[in-house]
Design a protein around this motif. Structure first.
Motif, mmCIF file in Angstrom:
data_model
loop_
_atom_site.group_PDB
_atom_site.id
_atom_site.type_symbol
_atom_site.label_atom_id
_atom_site.label_comp_id
_atom_site.label_asym_id
_atom_site.label_seq_id
_atom_site.Cartn_x
_atom_site.Cartn_y
_atom_site.Cartn_z
ATOM 1 N N ILE A 267 0.064 -1.020 0.107
ATOM 2 C CA ILE A 267 0.015 0.021 0.132
ATOM 3 C C ILE A 267 0.625 1.639 -0.103
ATOM 4 C CG2 ILE A 267 -1.994 1.835 1.487
ATOM 5 C CD1 ILE A 267 -2.487 -1.468 1.866
ATOM 6 N N ASP A 268 2.215 1.123 0.819
ATOM 7 C CA ASP A 268 3.012 2.623 0.845
ATOM 8 C C ASP A 268 3.000 2.623 -0.602
ATOM 9 O OD1 ASP A 268 2.206 2.812 3.629
ATOM 10 O OD2 ASP A 268 3.977 1.325 3.924
ATOM 11 N N ALA A 269 3.938 1.223 -1.249
ATOM 12 C CA ALA A 269 4.494 1.761 -2.950
ATOM 13 C C ALA A 269 3.706 1.431 -3.193
ATOM 14 C CB ALA A 269 4.571 0.218 -2.964
ATOM 15 N N ARG A 270 2.698 1.592 -3.705
ATOM 16 C CA ARG A 270 1.023 1.909 -4.252
ATOM 17 C C ARG A 270 1.112 3.955 -3.991
ATOM 18 N NH1 ARG A 270 -0.426 2.029 -9.406
ATOM 19 N NH2 ARG A 270 -2.140 2.472 -9.456
ATOM 20 N N CYS A 271 1.330 4.243 -2.999
ATOM 21 C CA CYS A 271 1.063 5.384 -2.808
ATOM 22 C C CYS A 271 1.470 6.307 -3.036
ATOM 23 C CB CYS A 271 0.118 5.580 -1.036
ATOM 24 S SG CYS A 271 -1.041 4.864 -0.824
ATOM 25 N N LEU A 272 2.936 5.939 -3.045
ATOM 26 C CA LEU A 272 3.471 6.631 -3.810
ATOM 27 C C LEU A 272 5.062 6.660 -4.794
ATOM 28 C CD1 LEU A 272 6.609 8.247 -3.199
ATOM 29 C CD2 LEU A 272 8.270 5.897 -3.573
ATOM 30 N N GLU A 273 3.696 6.077 -5.518
ATOM 31 C CA GLU A 273 3.388 5.283 -6.464
ATOM 32 C C GLU A 273 2.472 6.530 -7.667
ATOM 33 O OE1 GLU A 273 2.980 2.003 -10.514
ATOM 34 O OE2 GLU A 273 3.025 1.467 -8.749
ATOM 35 N N LEU A 274 1.384 6.771 -6.991
ATOM 36 C CA LEU A 274 0.447 7.511 -7.129
ATOM 37 C C LEU A 274 0.572 8.954 -7.254
ATOM 38 C CD1 LEU A 274 -2.625 5.737 -5.494
ATOM 39 C CD2 LEU A 274 -2.207 5.692 -8.731
ATOM 40 N N ARG A 275 0.917 9.154 -5.994
ATOM 41 C CA ARG A 275 1.150 10.664 -5.774
ATOM 42 C C ARG A 275 2.673 11.444 -6.911
ATOM 43 N NH1 ARG A 275 1.645 8.694 -0.205
ATOM 44 N NH2 ARG A 275 3.571 8.074 -0.061
ATOM 45 N N ARG A 276 3.994 10.523 -6.748
ATOM 46 C CA ARG A 276 4.291 10.757 -8.115
ATOM 47 C C ARG A 276 3.811 10.612 -9.302
ATOM 48 N NH1 ARG A 276 9.623 6.721 -6.198
ATOM 49 N NH2 ARG A 276 10.480 8.007 -4.999
ATOM 50 N N PHE A 277 2.530 10.207 -9.565
ATOM 51 C CA PHE A 277 2.193 9.956 -11.154
ATOM 52 C C PHE A 277 1.347 11.210 -10.861
ATOM 53 C CE2 PHE A 277 -2.158 8.706 -12.804
ATOM 54 C CZ PHE A 277 -1.652 9.123 -14.448
ATOM 55 N N GLY A 278 0.544 11.806 -9.548
ATOM 56 C CA GLY A 278 0.128 12.834 -9.988
ATOM 57 C C GLY A 278 1.394 14.057 -9.983
ATOM 58 N N TYR A 279 2.101 13.996 -9.440
ATOM 59 C CA TYR A 279 3.084 14.945 -10.202
ATOM 60 C C TYR A 279 3.267 15.100 -11.563
ATOM 61 C CZ TYR A 279 7.087 18.493 -9.080
ATOM 62 O OH TYR A 279 7.325 19.715 -8.870
ATOM 63 N N LYS A 280 3.263 13.851 -12.516
ATOM 64 C CA LYS A 280 3.482 13.781 -13.616
ATOM 65 C C LYS A 280 2.664 14.464 -14.557
ATOM 66 C CE LYS A 280 5.891 9.974 -13.655
ATOM 67 N NZ LYS A 280 6.430 8.181 -14.046
ATOM 68 N N LEU A 281 1.789 14.534 -13.869
ATOM 69 C CA LEU A 281 -0.006 14.792 -14.274
ATOM 70 C C LEU A 281 0.175 16.505 -13.854
ATOM 71 C CD1 LEU A 281 -2.720 12.437 -13.184
ATOM 72 C CD2 LEU A 281 -1.831 12.779 -15.666
ATOM 73 N N TYR A 282 0.419 16.966 -12.932
ATOM 74 C CA TYR A 282 0.364 17.995 -13.276
ATOM 75 C C TYR A 282 1.943 18.950 -13.441
ATOM 76 C CZ TYR A 282 3.413 22.284 -10.997
ATOM 77 O OH TYR A 282 4.296 23.483 -10.952
ATOM 78 N N GLU A 283 2.532 18.502 -13.649
ATOM 79 C CA GLU A 283 3.513 18.680 -15.108
ATOM 80 C C GLU A 283 3.037 18.957 -16.477
ATOM 81 O OE1 GLU A 283 6.729 17.183 -14.168
ATOM 82 O OE2 GLU A 283 7.349 18.026 -13.187
ATOM 83 N N PHE A 284 2.358 17.646 -17.036
ATOM 84 C CA PHE A 284 1.766 17.680 -17.929
ATOM 85 C C PHE A 284 0.542 19.038 -18.220
ATOM 86 C CE2 PHE A 284 -1.942 16.442 -20.591
ATOM 87 C CZ PHE A 284 -0.960 16.105 -21.777
ATOM 88 N N LEU A 285 -0.147 19.390 -17.186
ATOM 89 C CA LEU A 285 -1.161 20.400 -17.241
ATOM 90 C C LEU A 285 -0.591 21.739 -17.950
ATOM 91 C CD1 LEU A 285 -4.220 18.653 -14.901
ATOM 92 C CD2 LEU A 285 -3.792 18.519 -17.510
#
Length: 331
Positions: A267-285
């Motif tokens: 769960i911790d690993a998946r949360c870290l992955e999701l937070r990084r993914f959200g940061y990527k989406l922020y930069e994309f937008l």
């Protein structure tokens, strides 16, 4: 004796002069009244005589002219009546139109400068000035330069947007009430907010961002539940090993603890992955419009597809553990 006679003569002259003035004034008023009566009679009779004269034109041309004049007068009267009714119903109907537009525009991506935001709803509208305030959402990093911290969603208020359609055939108010969503889109665009298509890659990125935030929230609840079960399992293991009343409970706790520990790490690993993914989406937008390419959109499409359903297995496993934990408590 001579002085009194001269005084009497002056008084008589003043009386005679006053009578003459009053008589002249009465005569003038009678003349003025006669003129007014004559003009009124002429105004009363002139239209009828004019109509009779027009009707006497050859080939029914007079009838045609009067018909056109009557139609024009009727049209002007109906238009004035329509404007009066529209003015009376405008306050309430403008609010209803804003509500309908808000429902249609909810979730629509908006480009403001080089940043892509998302419409939440029409927050306030003023019928007197035909303006509205719109609430947007933007994503910003919790800590710039640290993708592992993820992003957060912040509301942005855009106030005093004039709500008016671009093209008008009959009435601006009527067009606003009949097509509120289109009117709001045109008004937003004039205000520097460029609406994007609902099937655009930006819209998909925003939806993926919201989905990841919801997934993070659900994973946080699952982690709390798993941590609670793990703490209880550790507590049971501290009980006496030779207590035959707790034998089955200790066995299940011993079997459950390592699996819960491993899943909490997942769960911790998946949360870290999701937070990084959200940061990527922020930069994309926030990529400048001039630098967006089809290759970039294709890469984002592939990334979004790869992210779908990755936490479903975790959700199912934690659900099974909760069921097993319930059975454990039932023993």
């Amino acid at each position: 004796m001579s002085e009194s006679t001269s005084d009497d003569g002056g008084g008589c002259l003043s009386v005679v002069g006053g009578v003459l003035i009053i008589g002249a004034l009465i005569a003038f008023l009678q003349w003025l009244w006669g003129i007014l009566v004559a003009v009124a009679i002429w105004l009363w009779l002139a239209p009828g005589r004019l109509v009779v004269w027009i009707l006497s034109w050859p080939l029914f041309s007079g009838h045609l002219l009067l018909g056109l004049l009557a139609a024009a007068a009727t049209g002007v009267g109906l238009w004035l009546l329509f404007e009066l009714v529209l003015r009376l119903i405008w306050p309430r109907q403008f609010l209803r139109a804003a509500t309908r537009a808000s429902q249609k525009l909810h979730g629509l991506p908006i480009r403001r400068g080089e940043e892509v935001m998302r419409i939440d709803f029409v927050e306030f509208c003023d019928h007197a000035s035909s303006s509205a305030s719109v609430k947007l959402f933007r994503c910003i990093p919790r800590q710039p330069g640290h993708p592992e911290r993820g992003i957060r969603l912040d509301p942005v208020d855009v106030e005093a947007i004039p709500v008016q359609p671009d093209q008008v055939r009959l009435s601006r108010r009527l067009r606003t009430l009949r097509q509120p969503t289109r009117t709001y889109l045109e008004s937003l665009q004039r205000h520097g907010l460029e609406p994007l298509a609902t099937d655009s890659i930006e819209a998909k990125a925003w939806q993926a961002l919201l989905d990841s935030e919801q997934e993070l929230a659900k994973l946080a609840e699952l982690r709390e539940s798993a941590s609670s079960m793990l703490n209880d399992a550790h507590r049971v293991q501290q009980f006496s090993a030779d207590n035959e009343l707790l034998l089955s409970t200790r066995k299940r706790s011993l079997a459950l603890a390592p699996t819960l520990t491993a899943d909490i790490s997942r769960i911790d690993a998946r949360c870290l992955e999701l937070r990084r993914f959200g940061y990527k989406l922020y930069e994309f937008l926030n990529i400048p419009k001039s630098l967006r390419t089809f290759e970039l959109s294709d890469d984002m499409e592939a990334t979004l597809l790869a992210q779908r359903g990755l936490s479903d297995e975790l959700f199912e496993e934690i659900s099974l553990y909760e069921q097993a934990y319930g059975e454990l408590l039932g023993d």
